[in-house]
Design a protein around this motif. Structure first.
Motif, PDB file in Angstrom:
ATOM      1  N   LEU A  34      14.146  80.428 -92.914  1.00  0.00           N
ATOM      2  CA  LEU A  34      12.789  80.529 -93.447  1.00  0.00           C
ATOM      3  C   LEU A  34      12.385  79.181 -94.018  1.00  0.00           C
ATOM      4  O   LEU A  34      13.150  78.565 -94.766  1.00  0.00           O
ATOM      5  CB  LEU A  34      12.722  81.593 -94.549  1.00  0.00           C
ATOM      6  N   CYS A  35      11.195  78.734 -93.671  1.00  0.00           N
ATOM      7  CA  CYS A  35      10.645  77.517 -94.265  1.00  0.00           C
ATOM      8  C   CYS A  35       9.306  77.846 -94.910  1.00  0.00           C
ATOM      9  O   CYS A  35       8.439  78.475 -94.267  1.00  0.00           O
ATOM     10  CB  CYS A  35      10.462  76.419 -93.223  1.00  0.00           C
ATOM     11  N   TYR A  36       9.149  77.455 -96.162  1.00  0.00           N
ATOM     12  CA  TYR A  36       7.863  77.531 -96.861  1.00  0.00           C
ATOM     13  C   TYR A  36       7.533  76.121 -97.310  1.00  0.00           C
ATOM     14  O   TYR A  36       8.402  75.420 -97.837  1.00  0.00           O
ATOM     15  CB  TYR A  36       7.968  78.451 -98.080  1.00  0.00           C
ATOM     16  N   ILE A  37       6.306  75.696 -97.072  1.00  0.00           N
ATOM     17  CA  ILE A  37       5.880  74.402 -97.603  1.00  0.00           C
ATOM     18  C   ILE A  37       4.521  74.548 -98.280  1.00  0.00           C
ATOM     19  O   ILE A  37       3.678  75.342 -97.866  1.00  0.00           O
ATOM     20  CB  ILE A  37       5.824  73.293 -96.529  1.00  0.00           C
ATOM     21  N   LEU A 131      14.091  75.265 -87.384  1.00  0.00           N
ATOM     22  CA  LEU A 131      14.114  76.717 -87.555  1.00  0.00           C
ATOM     23  C   LEU A 131      14.994  77.370 -86.499  1.00  0.00           C
ATOM     24  O   LEU A 131      15.020  76.956 -85.341  1.00  0.00           O
ATOM     25  CB  LEU A 131      12.703  77.295 -87.433  1.00  0.00           C
ATOM     26  N   LYS A 132      15.689  78.423 -86.907  1.00  0.00           N
ATOM     27  CA  LYS A 132      16.436  79.222 -85.946  1.00  0.00           C
ATOM     28  C   LYS A 132      15.456  79.941 -85.012  1.00  0.00           C
ATOM     29  O   LYS A 132      14.285  80.102 -85.345  1.00  0.00           O
ATOM     30  CB  LYS A 132      17.292  80.255 -86.679  1.00  0.00           C
ATOM     31  N   PRO A 133      15.910  80.396 -83.847  1.00  0.00           N
ATOM     32  CA  PRO A 133      15.018  81.154 -82.955  1.00  0.00           C
ATOM     33  C   PRO A 133      14.406  82.373 -83.644  1.00  0.00           C
ATOM     34  O   PRO A 133      13.329  82.828 -83.249  1.00  0.00           O
ATOM     35  CB  PRO A 133      15.941  81.565 -81.804  1.00  0.00           C
ATOM     36  N   THR A 134      15.078  82.883 -84.672  1.00  0.00           N
ATOM     37  CA  THR A 134      14.581  84.047 -85.420  1.00  0.00           C
ATOM     38  C   THR A 134      13.871  83.633 -86.707  1.00  0.00           C
ATOM     39  O   THR A 134      13.579  84.479 -87.550  1.00  0.00           O
ATOM     40  CB  THR A 134      15.751  84.968 -85.781  1.00  0.00           C
ATOM     41  N   GLY A 135      13.592  82.338 -86.856  1.00  0.00           N
ATOM     42  CA  GLY A 135      13.059  81.820 -88.113  1.00  0.00           C
ATOM     43  C   GLY A 135      11.576  82.084 -88.311  1.00  0.00           C
ATOM     44  O   GLY A 135      10.820  82.324 -87.368  1.00  0.00           O
ATOM     45  N   SER A 136      11.166  81.995 -89.580  1.00  0.00           N
ATOM     46  CA  SER A 136       9.768  82.186 -89.968  1.00  0.00           C
ATOM     47  C   SER A 136       9.277  80.972 -90.741  1.00  0.00           C
ATOM     48  O   SER A 136      10.063  80.283 -91.401  1.00  0.00           O
ATOM     49  CB  SER A 136       9.615  83.436 -90.841  1.00  0.00           C
ATOM     50  N   GLY A 159       2.699  77.543 -78.596  1.00  0.00           N
ATOM     51  CA  GLY A 159       2.933  76.801 -77.366  1.00  0.00           C
ATOM     52  C   GLY A 159       4.381  76.794 -76.930  1.00  0.00           C
ATOM     53  O   GLY A 159       4.708  76.369 -75.815  1.00  0.00           O
ATOM     54  N   GLN A 160       5.288  77.292 -77.797  1.00  0.00           N
ATOM     55  CA  GLN A 160       6.723  77.339 -77.461  1.00  0.00           C
ATOM     56  C   GLN A 160       7.292  78.744 -77.653  1.00  0.00           C
ATOM     57  O   GLN A 160       8.454  78.916 -78.013  1.00  0.00           O
ATOM     58  CB  GLN A 160       7.497  76.338 -78.327  1.00  0.00           C
ATOM     59  N   GLY A 161       6.457  79.754 -77.433  1.00  0.00           N
ATOM     60  CA  GLY A 161       6.951  81.129 -77.455  1.00  0.00           C
ATOM     61  C   GLY A 161       6.937  81.794 -78.803  1.00  0.00           C
ATOM     62  O   GLY A 161       7.463  82.911 -78.953  1.00  0.00           O
ATOM     63  N   GLY A 162       6.355  81.145 -79.809  1.00  0.00           N
ATOM     64  CA  GLY A 162       6.284  81.747 -81.130  1.00  0.00           C
ATOM     65  C   GLY A 162       5.032  82.578 -81.305  1.00  0.00           C
ATOM     66  O   GLY A 162       4.237  82.760 -80.378  1.00  0.00           O
ATOM     67  N   ASP A 163       4.846  83.091 -82.527  1.00  0.00           N
ATOM     68  CA  ASP A 163       3.718  83.972 -82.796  1.00  0.00           C
ATOM     69  C   ASP A 163       3.009  83.597 -84.087  1.00  0.00           C
ATOM     70  O   ASP A 163       3.652  83.250 -85.087  1.00  0.00           O
ATOM     71  CB  ASP A 163       4.185  85.424 -82.943  1.00  0.00           C
ATOM     72  N   TYR A 164       1.694  83.705 -84.054  1.00  0.00           N
ATOM     73  CA  TYR A 164       0.905  83.700 -85.279  1.00  0.00           C
ATOM     74  C   TYR A 164       0.922  85.114 -85.827  1.00  0.00           C
ATOM     75  O   TYR A 164       0.655  86.067 -85.099  1.00  0.00           O
ATOM     76  CB  TYR A 164      -0.523  83.257 -84.981  1.00  0.00           C
ATOM     77  N   LEU A 191      -0.468  80.437 -94.151  1.00  0.00           N
ATOM     78  CA  LEU A 191      -0.385  80.719 -92.714  1.00  0.00           C
ATOM     79  C   LEU A 191       1.051  81.092 -92.353  1.00  0.00           C
ATOM     80  O   LEU A 191       1.988  80.339 -92.645  1.00  0.00           O
ATOM     81  CB  LEU A 191      -0.850  79.502 -91.925  1.00  0.00           C
ATOM     82  N   PHE A 192       1.218  82.245 -91.728  1.00  0.00           N
ATOM     83  CA  PHE A 192       2.534  82.804 -91.436  1.00  0.00           C
ATOM     84  C   PHE A 192       2.740  82.834 -89.926  1.00  0.00           C
ATOM     85  O   PHE A 192       1.984  83.471 -89.196  1.00  0.00           O
ATOM     86  CB  PHE A 192       2.618  84.211 -92.047  1.00  0.00           C
ATOM     87  N   TYR A 193       3.798  82.112 -89.474  1.00  0.00           N
ATOM     88  CA  TYR A 193       4.164  82.045 -88.050  1.00  0.00           C
ATOM     89  C   TYR A 193       5.652  82.353 -87.896  1.00  0.00           C
ATOM     90  O   TYR A 193       6.440  82.157 -88.830  1.00  0.00           O
ATOM     91  CB  TYR A 193       3.889  80.656 -87.484  1.00  0.00           C
ATOM     92  N   THR A 194       6.022  82.806 -86.717  1.00  0.00           N
ATOM     93  CA  THR A 194       7.433  82.979 -86.385  1.00  0.00           C
ATOM     94  C   THR A 194       7.756  82.153 -85.146  1.00  0.00           C
ATOM     95  O   THR A 194       6.894  81.942 -84.280  1.00  0.00           O
ATOM     96  CB  THR A 194       7.787  84.459 -86.122  1.00  0.00           C
ATOM     97  N   LYS A 195       8.994  81.699 -85.076  1.00  0.00           N
ATOM     98  CA  LYS A 195       9.398  80.859 -83.940  1.00  0.00           C
ATOM     99  C   LYS A 195       9.571  81.679 -82.669  1.00  0.00           C
ATOM    100  O   LYS A 195       9.401  81.170 -81.556  1.00  0.00           O
ATOM    101  CB  LYS A 195      10.691  80.117 -84.272  1.00  0.00           C
ATOM    102  N   GLY A 196       9.930  82.961 -82.820  1.00  0.00           N
ATOM    103  CA  GLY A 196      10.115  83.826 -81.658  1.00  0.00           C
ATOM    104  C   GLY A 196       9.602  85.218 -81.942  1.00  0.00           C
ATOM    105  O   GLY A 196       8.995  85.490 -82.985  1.00  0.00           O
ATOM    106  N   HIS A 197       9.877  86.129 -81.035  1.00  0.00           N
ATOM    107  CA  HIS A 197       9.402  87.504 -81.174  1.00  0.00           C
ATOM    108  C   HIS A 197      10.371  88.361 -81.982  1.00  0.00           C
ATOM    109  O   HIS A 197      10.022  89.475 -82.378  1.00  0.00           O
ATOM    110  CB  HIS A 197       9.171  88.117 -79.795  1.00  0.00           C
ATOM    111  N   THR A 198      11.585  87.884 -82.197  1.00  0.00           N
ATOM    112  CA  THR A 198      12.557  88.580 -83.038  1.00  0.00           C
ATOM    113  C   THR A 198      12.709  87.787 -84.329  1.00  0.00           C
ATOM    114  O   THR A 198      13.021  86.596 -84.296  1.00  0.00           O
ATOM    115  CB  THR A 198      13.926  88.685 -82.329  1.00  0.00           C
ATOM    116  N   PHE A 199      12.496  88.446 -85.446  1.00  0.00           N
ATOM    117  CA  PHE A 199      12.507  87.738 -86.723  1.00  0.00           C
ATOM    118  C   PHE A 199      12.731  88.738 -87.853  1.00  0.00           C
ATOM    119  O   PHE A 199      12.613  89.960 -87.662  1.00  0.00           O
ATOM    120  CB  PHE A 199      11.185  86.994 -86.939  1.00  0.00           C
TER     121      PHE A 199
END
Length: 581
Positions: A34-37, A131-136, A159-164, A191-199
């Protein structure tokens, strides 16, 4: 002879330096959950840390960071890096990201806003990489540039398979200052995004029901508490047993047996509730767990203390995450400080115990402190030593009993450890915050107890101030000056003059240079100070070399005060936040 057991590597890391460089060189790919900035907002303002009053001393402040952007060499280099076509084909940059920045250059032209967006894009790409593939990822911003930042995040993540996932609106002020020409501004965006569809997502809930819900729904009560009468039917029809009439009444849809009611029955009787749906309803009715209206309509009592509290949605205006007030015990005097409850909600929702949390703009360390309390591993990065100092003090104050173990589990990276790295800090040309070498020297030597001096004018040569008690309500004062080179007798003579003008008992010079005989003579000529309450005398002028400081020498004032920076609440004072869910 037995082999020595290797000491485990520290779990947590605190980096002093530019987060772009740290992310590129020192944080492994796919290592963060998880990354928060909470980066600068492009507010075109300078921000200051506010110190505590110390007795009759004036309230002081020191520049913490600058949020003013300009188009210059750094922005030009960053834009060229992004638009490098060979880098696009390396797979690190998406075509969407490159084309977006190319388009924004045409729309915004080369100015402060584009400089800001180039800086943020470079860092967002690196955050995505670690971020890990399951990262947020959560990016905290205000409406000044949130719409542009969302475009950048869409390009990098989607643009790399993640989700808004969400644009969370946080009401940071309950009563925004009125403006004659526009609506009051009282909210930030997250703004909350995930790197992949599993998180990871643990849906957060409020800790309590709101008053209107209790008043409107839980209006009845008995000896067990407030309750609402709930039907024993569900909407969709059924052709099976649950769809047949029970006790002379056909269901509206089909009959159900709520799990709470089944648990109550088993707890009261010691028997499992078995049989068909209608048979189980018979057991419950015979045991008195079902109410019947005068017309024979069945219902059950759902008690307030059994009901789940409301889920948190994308408007965060509840009292549990309200902004830090001027009188809050949590307030540290750091600009843009966010409440722990806000980070508590985010960290609990998008990580689990043992996960790694990153804050690449860690400021006063709210993310770090909450991650530590919640049993997460953490990585913090900040470009100012004031922040590094404040984070270490905050952890020490917040977890006093556990501090030795916590400190041993922190890798402190980028802080000078030898003369060469200290000299490199002194000669750093890309400082965005002013006086980093001086701040590091003063805060390190004083064990984070001095306050940085940021005044202009006659006392510009004073880099820091520390206080000590000479009476019940009276302070003594020590002033600091830091020199990276060229210190001599005249330096000390000027410092002594500054000391006398400021009515300070001590003048302390921190320098790279060894004191010469002439400097030692100047120290002797300044005399000694005898504390009025202690049997102790000290030189009024003192010279501390950086080498001595690196070897562990620290400030030793008689009856020293350590309250220049407000202490963070102890661990027990904030545990109430753990009931948020």
């Amino acid at each position: 002879m037995t082999d020595k057991i290797a000491k485990p590597a520290p779990k947590n890391r605190l980096f002093y330096g530019d987060n772009l460089d740290v992310l590129r060189r020192k944080v492994a790919p796919e290592s963060v959950d998880l990354c928060y900035i909470d980066p600068p907002f492009n507010s075109k303002r300078n921000y200051f840390q506010i110190y505590n009053n110390q007795g009759s001393e004036d309230r002081a402040q020191a520049q913490a960071f600058v949020d003013t952007w300009e188009w210059g060499d750094e922005a030009i280099a960053g834009l060229a890096y992004i638009l490098d076509i060979e880098r696009l084909h390396s797979g690190k940059w998406t075509e969407q990201t490159v084309e977006l920045i190319r388009g924004l250059e045409k729309v915004l032209k080369r100015g402060s806003l584009l400089a800001y967006l180039v800086s943020m894009t470079l860092r967002i790409v690196e955050i995505h990489r670690v971020l890990k593939p399951t990262g947020s990822f959560y990016l905290h911003c205000d409406p000044t540039a949130s719409h542009y930042l969302k475009l950048v995040l869409d390009a990098v993540f989607c643009g790399q398979g993640g989700d808004y996932k969400n644009e969370i609106v946080w009401e940071r002020l309950k009563g925004a200052k009125a403006d004659a020409k526009q609506y009051g501004r009282n909210s930030d965006r997250v703004l909350f995004y995930t790197k992949g569809h599993t998180f990871t997502f643990n849906p957060p809930r409020l800790s309590e029901h709101n008053e209107k819900t209790v008043k409107d729904w839980y209006s009845k009560s008995d000896e067990q508490g407030k309750y609402v009468a709930r039907p024993l039917t569900a909407a969709s029809p059924s052709a099976g047993d649950s769809g047949q009439p029970w006790r002379g009444r056909p269901p509206t849809g089909h009959w159900t047996v709520p799990h709470i009611l089944a648990d109550r029955y088993e707890a009261a009787t010691g028997k499992s509730l078995v049989g068909t749906v209608r048979e189980r309803l018979d057991f419950l009715a015979d045991a008195g767990f079902i109410d019947f209206s005068p017309s024979g309509l069945p219902s059950w009592r759902r008690y307030l203390d059994e009901a789940e509290t409301p889920r948190v949605h994308d408007i965060w205006a509840d009292e549990e995450v309200k902004a830090i007030s001027r009188t809050s015990a949590e307030r540290l005097g750091y600009p843009t400080q966010k409440p722990e409850a806000l980070l508590d909600r985010i960290i609990r929702a998008s990580s689990n115990e043992g996960d790694t949390v990153l804050d690449a703009y860690c400021g006063c360390g709210t993310t770090v402190a909450v991650a530590q309390r919640l049993g997460r591993q953490w990585i913090g990065i900040d470009i100012t030593y004031q922040s590094i100092s404040l984070i270490l003090k905050r952890l020490h104050d917040k977890f006093p009993d556990d501090w030795p173990a916590i400190e041993a589990d922190i890798l402190l990276d980028g802080v000078p450890r030898d003369i060469e790295s200290a000299r490199a800090l002194a000669n750093r040309k890309d400082d965005k915050t002013r006086k980093e070498f001086e701040k590091w020297a003063v805060l390190t030597y004083s064990d984070n107890q001095a306050r940085i001096n940021d005044k202009k004018g006659a006392d510009a040569g004073i880099d820091g101030i520390a206080y000590f008690l000479i009476g019940k309500d009276q302070n003594g004062k020590a002033i600091f000056q830091v020199k990276s080179g060229g210190a001599n007798r005249a330096t000390l003579a000027t410092l002594n003059s500054d000391r006398q003008r400021e009515k300070a008992e001590f003048g302390i010079l921190i320098t790279m240079d060894l004191p010469t005989k002439a400097m030692r003579d100047e120290i002797a000529a300044a005399g000694r100070y005898k504390h009025p309450l202690l049997n102790r005398e000290d030189d009024r002028l003192q010279v501390i070399t950086v080498a001595e400081m690196l070897a562990g020498k620290r400030l030793d004032l008689p009856m020293a005060r350590g309250d220049a920076v407000k202490s963070a609440a102890a661990v027990g004072d904030s545990d109430k936040q753990e009931s948020l869910f």
